[in-house]
Design an enzyme around this catalytic site. Structure first.
Site, short mmCIF file in Angstrom:
data_model
loop_
_atom_site.label_atom_id
_atom_site.label_comp_id
_atom_site.label_asym_id
_atom_site.label_seq_id
_atom_site.Cartn_x
_atom_site.Cartn_y
_atom_site.Cartn_z
N ASP A 18 7.56 6.92 18.21
CA ASP A 18 6.39 7.74 17.90
C ASP A 18 5.18 7.38 18.74
O ASP A 18 4.56 8.25 19.36
CB ASP A 18 6.03 7.62 16.42
CG ASP A 18 7.01 8.35 15.51
OD1 ASP A 18 8.17 8.53 15.90
OD2 ASP A 18 6.59 8.75 14.41
N ARG A 98 -3.76 -4.18 7.36
CA ARG A 98 -4.44 -3.10 8.06
C ARG A 98 -5.90 -3.41 8.41
O ARG A 98 -6.34 -3.11 9.52
CB ARG A 98 -4.33 -1.79 7.26
CG ARG A 98 -2.89 -1.28 7.11
CD ARG A 98 -2.14 -1.30 8.44
NE ARG A 98 -0.81 -0.71 8.36
CZ ARG A 98 0.26 -1.25 8.89
NH1 ARG A 98 0.18 -2.41 9.52
NH2 ARG A 98 1.43 -0.64 8.81
N ASP A 127 -1.52 4.52 5.33
CA ASP A 127 -2.05 3.83 6.51
C ASP A 127 -3.10 4.64 7.25
O ASP A 127 -4.05 4.08 7.81
CB ASP A 127 -0.92 3.43 7.45
CG ASP A 127 -0.23 2.15 7.01
OD1 ASP A 127 -0.80 1.43 6.17
OD2 ASP A 127 0.87 1.87 7.50
N SER A 183 12.61 3.28 7.22
CA SER A 183 11.56 2.76 8.10
C SER A 183 11.18 1.35 7.66
O SER A 183 11.26 1.01 6.47
CB SER A 183 10.32 3.67 8.07
OG SER A 183 9.69 3.63 6.81
#
Length: 420
Positions: A18, A98, A127, A183
């Site tokens: 991606d 994050r 996210d 994932s």
């Protein structure tokens, strides 16, 4: 357009399919792309290969930042200090990483003179919110490009086959390994598994999926004993009483906590949680070291934290977890909570002994120079409170009578209501 005239964008880059497509797509849109890769402890990542791939895809440069020490000291340990856990189960392994990544990303953007940051987060997940909320809190001028919310990008790439065709067209190397049926997000705090086959909430999975832990059934048949020492709520020393290993450096301590908890089958969960965007999602997580240190920290608070302070900090812990999960790490309310937690941890100093056995963490003892626990006061063999406390058990009669007043009043009302 000359490179001097191109707008600069810092792309959060993993080297995967991606973000490699996004990198090339941004270049085609006229951006000077600087790829940014954060080392937060991904397992067996080849960052030199990631850098080379970024440049081959068109990035003017690729910056790899080793954030592991910062991540442990200023984010993971902050979560452990307040026993943070989201919805009573999730230890925030992705959420807490994050803001660490976003802060460095914004710092690089300012250093490079970039006015844009970009990411490959989907339009359905948390996210996207976390990255962008943190970036805007740190630099209100910063603009964000989110391709998976861009109508043109979505129209061009409707699925994996479109992404692969684009890679073929532009000579972007694709990992030859077969794609997982789920994932994965990994850092030194945890590994998460979601999407794909795991979107069926009833579907099971192979034990071989896990990276950080063995199953409890495969864990050793003999217990391991450790001691964890805290100073003001922060882990400062981990001692393996079984083999004598000692770790005091924060990063080494945490990595060793992962190792010892992981090999004893500690830290796996399979849950359905509530995303901030309103969607329920299934996640399978392994957080071995975090589970171990949080358990030890909670136990130590039991011996040296005042009861009412404990009650208040439990509420603060829930709010910390909610804010962290939702992307408000740099919000003023989070600053208030973190400062309040720091105050509550002034006396949380001491040592906790734990036994690890086949997925279990068993507290075997704790000591603290600031203990509020008093053996004489708690003893059933001493009538009063010992030499240092004036405690008369007879006083409990009045204590109980006063606390029962409202219960009697309520019972009288219910009796009257039921008669009518």
């Amino acid at each position: 357009m000359s490179s001097a005239d191109q707008p600069k964008v810092i792309l959060a880059y993993s080297g995967g399919l991606d973000t490699s497509v996004i990198l090339k797509w941004l270049c085609e849109k006229g951006f000077d792309v600087i790829a940014f890769c954060a080392d937060v402890g991904q397992h067996h990542e080849d960052f030199e290969a990631v850098k080379a791939k970024a440049v081959s895809c068109g990035a003017s440069k690729c910056v790899v930042a080793d954030l592991r020490k910062d991540f442990v000291e200023n984010y993971i340990f902050e979560a452990i200090k307040c026993n943070a856990i989201y919805e009573g189960r999730y230890l925030l392994g992705t959420s807490v990483a994050r803001p660490c990544i976003a802060k460095e990303m914004v710092r690089i953007a300012n250093e490079e003179g970039a006015t844009y940051v970009a990411h490959g987060a989907t339009g359905k997940g948390n996210d996207q919110v976390r990255f962008e909320m943190c970036a805007q809190a740190l630099d209100a001028r910063m603009k964000t490009i989110a391709p998976w919310r861009d109508a043109e990008f979505i129209e061009s790439f409707k699925g994996r086959s479109d992404l692969l065709a684009y890679c073929t067209k532009h000579g972007i190397p694709v990992d030859a390994k077969p794609k997982s049926n789920y994932s994965i997000d990994e850092n030194l705090f945890h590994t998460s598994y979601e999407s794909g086959v795991l979107e069926d909430a009833a579907a099971t999975y192979e034990d071989s999926m896990f990276k950080m832990t063995v199953s409890p059934q495969a864990a050793p048949d003999k217990s391991e004993f450790i001691e964890v020492e805290f100073v003001k709520g922060v882990p400062v020393k981990l001692t393996n009483k079984t083999d004598g290993t000692v770790k005091t450096d924060p990063l080494e301590l945490f990595l060793y906590a992962n190792e010892i908890a992981g090999r004893n089958g500690v830290g796996r969960i399979d849950i359905v949680e509530n995303r901030f965007v309103g969607i329920k999602s299934r996640g399978v997580y392994e957080t071995p070291g975090g589970t171990l240190l949080r358990e030890a920290h909670m136990d130590l608070e039991g011996i040296c934290m005042d009861r009412e302070v404990k009650r208040i900090t439990e509420g603060l812990s829930n709010e910390f977890a909610r804010l962290c999960y939702n992307g408000f790490w740099f919000a003023p309310e989070m600053e208030l909570i973190r400062n309040s937690i720091d105050f509550s941890q002034r006396d949380v100093t001491g040592v906790v002994t734990l036994e690890l056995y086949k997925g279990n963490l068993i507290c075997r003892g704790r000591t603290s120079p600031n203990a509020l626990y008093n053996p004489d006061l708690a003893s059933m063999d001493i009538e009063g409170g010992g030499e240092n406390f004036d405690y008369n058990p007879a006083d409990a009669q009045g204590f109980i009578r006063i606390n029962a007043v409202r219960l009697k009043t309520y019972a009288a009302l219910r009796a009257k209501t039921n008669q009518n």
